[in-house]
Design an enzyme around this catalytic site. Structure first.
Site, PDB file in Angstrom:
ATOM      1  N   PRO A  10       0.804  -1.225   0.000  1.00  0.00           N
ATOM      2  CA  PRO A  10       0.000   0.000   0.000  1.00  0.00           C
ATOM      3  C   PRO A  10       0.837   1.275   0.000  1.00  0.00           C
ATOM      4  CG  PRO A  10      -0.153  -1.111   2.131  1.00  0.00           C
ATOM      5  CD  PRO A  10       0.632  -2.023   1.238  1.00  0.00           C
ATOM      6  N   THR A  40       0.250  -5.788   2.010  1.00  0.00           N
ATOM      7  CA  THR A  40       1.409  -6.211   2.806  1.00  0.00           C
ATOM      8  C   THR A  40       1.651  -5.231   3.950  1.00  0.00           C
ATOM      9  OG1 THR A  40       2.972  -5.032   1.394  1.00  0.00           O
ATOM     10  CG2 THR A  40       2.492  -7.316   0.818  1.00  0.00           C
ATOM     11  N   GLY A  65       6.742  -2.195  -5.826  1.00  0.00           N
ATOM     12  CA  GLY A  65       7.990  -1.938  -6.535  1.00  0.00           C
ATOM     13  C   GLY A  65       8.786  -3.231  -6.708  1.00  0.00           C
ATOM     14  N   GLY A  67      10.840  -4.675  -4.744  1.00  0.00           N
ATOM     15  CA  GLY A  67      10.866  -5.530  -3.564  1.00  0.00           C
ATOM     16  C   GLY A  67       9.676  -6.485  -3.562  1.00  0.00           C
ATOM     17  N   ASN A  70      10.088  -9.085  -6.274  1.00  0.00           N
ATOM     18  CA  ASN A  70      11.080 -10.086  -5.869  1.00  0.00           C
ATOM     19  C   ASN A  70      10.474 -11.089  -4.886  1.00  0.00           C
ATOM     20  OD1 ASN A  70      13.251 -11.311  -4.223  1.00  0.00           O
ATOM     21  ND2 ASN A  70      14.581 -10.151  -5.578  1.00  0.00           N
ATOM     22  N   GLU A 275      17.745  -3.705  -3.934  1.00  0.00           N
ATOM     23  CA  GLU A 275      17.768  -3.726  -2.476  1.00  0.00           C
ATOM     24  C   GLU A 275      19.062  -4.369  -1.988  1.00  0.00           C
ATOM     25  OE1 GLU A 275      14.225  -5.113  -0.650  1.00  0.00           O
ATOM     26  OE2 GLU A 275      13.089  -3.491  -1.596  1.00  0.00           O
TER      27      GLU A 275
END
Ligand SMILES: [Mg+2]
Length: 301
Positions: A10, A40, A65, A67, A70, A275
């Protein structure tokens, strides 16, 4: 009825999804999906939820994004019983991988592309045979940019944040003496930047890895930038990036390979999909060909 798990971050990309959520869910519902929506709550929360619940669904769609993407790819690859199709609605600030997949920035359009799409089989990368990355592993300037730039700044500035930070870090690049083996081809020397990638753009910059990128060829692009001494070499480097002519520059080493080993006498900070990916002296990268399937409108080659 087909069942979709829709996991979203969000807070990603100026919380863009807040104004679009109803429309997106409606697009899925109108296309005949029974949708479960999961926002999340923290890093890896989506991953855990997917691992526990994904087997009940026919497709998992994520929005966020790099992250979030992934975590989704890692969760899908951890569930070995079937190849779960992945839908992706990007909402981060640069969306490098989404751009490479030709997934639109417009969130509703991206949702429509998922329901109208077909499966696109895509290579994924593996680090030290234990961890996945979608599109880029890197050390050096751009890399630090991605994970040192705070989220609020990314949200505020978007793409500009990366460019600003990259410009700053170019002034203070620390070279590493590294030894690289790429499918048996060996190089060694002092390098300030290195990336192993399967994407057309990195940090919002297109063409860093050359122009012949193919997400399905079972190969990474390996791009290494030599230590820069003086303004002449800096200019050569900029020209090489602009023209994508790496052969003549001398400051960029570029090769395609499916297995890469990087060794360094000291610890090197790596980023995976933008990251922090840990400090490593020795690190290996392997392509997992066609590891995941994205539900999307096919890119025209
Ligand atoms: Mg490739």
């Amino acid at each position: 009825m087909k069942k979709m798990l829709f996991v979203f971050n969000p807070n990603s990309g100026k919380a863009r999804i807040k104004n679009k959520l109803v429309e997106i869910v409606q697009i899925f519902s109108n296309a005949g999906y029974d949708v479960t929506v999961y926002p999340t709550k923290a890093r890896m929360d989506g991953y855990k939820y997917m691992i526990e619940n994904m087997h009940n669904y026919d497709i998992v769609t994520c929005s966020g994004g790099d992250g979030t993407l992934n975590e989704t790819v890692s969760a899908v690859l951890s569930c070995s019983d079937k190849k779960m199709p992945i839908g992706y609605i990007p909402s981060g600030s640069t969306n490098d991988f989404a751009n490479s997949l030709s997934i639109p920035k417009d969130m509703e359009l991206a949702a429509e592309y998922i329901v109208e799409g077909s499966l696109f089989s895509c290579d994924i990368g593996m680090v030290n045979k234990e961890k996945y990355f979608c599109y880029v592993a890197a050390f050096g300037a751009f890399t630090e940019v991605s994970y040192l730039t705070p989220q609020y700044l990314k949200n505020m500035l978007g793409h500009q944040a990366y460019i600003l930070e990259a410009a700053k870090s170019l002034a203070a690049l620390k070279p590493y003496y590294i030894r690289v083996t790429a499918d048996g081809h060996k190089v060694e020397g002092e390098y300030v930047y290195g990336m192993i990638s399967n994407t057309e753009s990195v940090g919002g910059v297109k063409g860093l890895a050359g122009s012949s990128v193919d997400l399905q060829d079972g190969l990474f692009e390996v791009t290494l930038v030599k230590k820069i001494s003086g303004p002449m070499e800096f200019q050569q480097l900029v020209t090489a990036f602009l023209t994508q002519n790496y052969d003549e520059s001398g400051s960029i080493f570029s090769i395609k390979a499916k297995h890469i080993e990087v060794e360094c006498g000291e610890g090197v900070n790596w980023t995976l999909d933008g990251e922090f990916g840990g400090e490593h002296r020795n690190i290996t990268f392997d392509v997992v060909p066609g590891a995941v399937e994205f539900m999307m409108k096919q890119k025209t080659k």
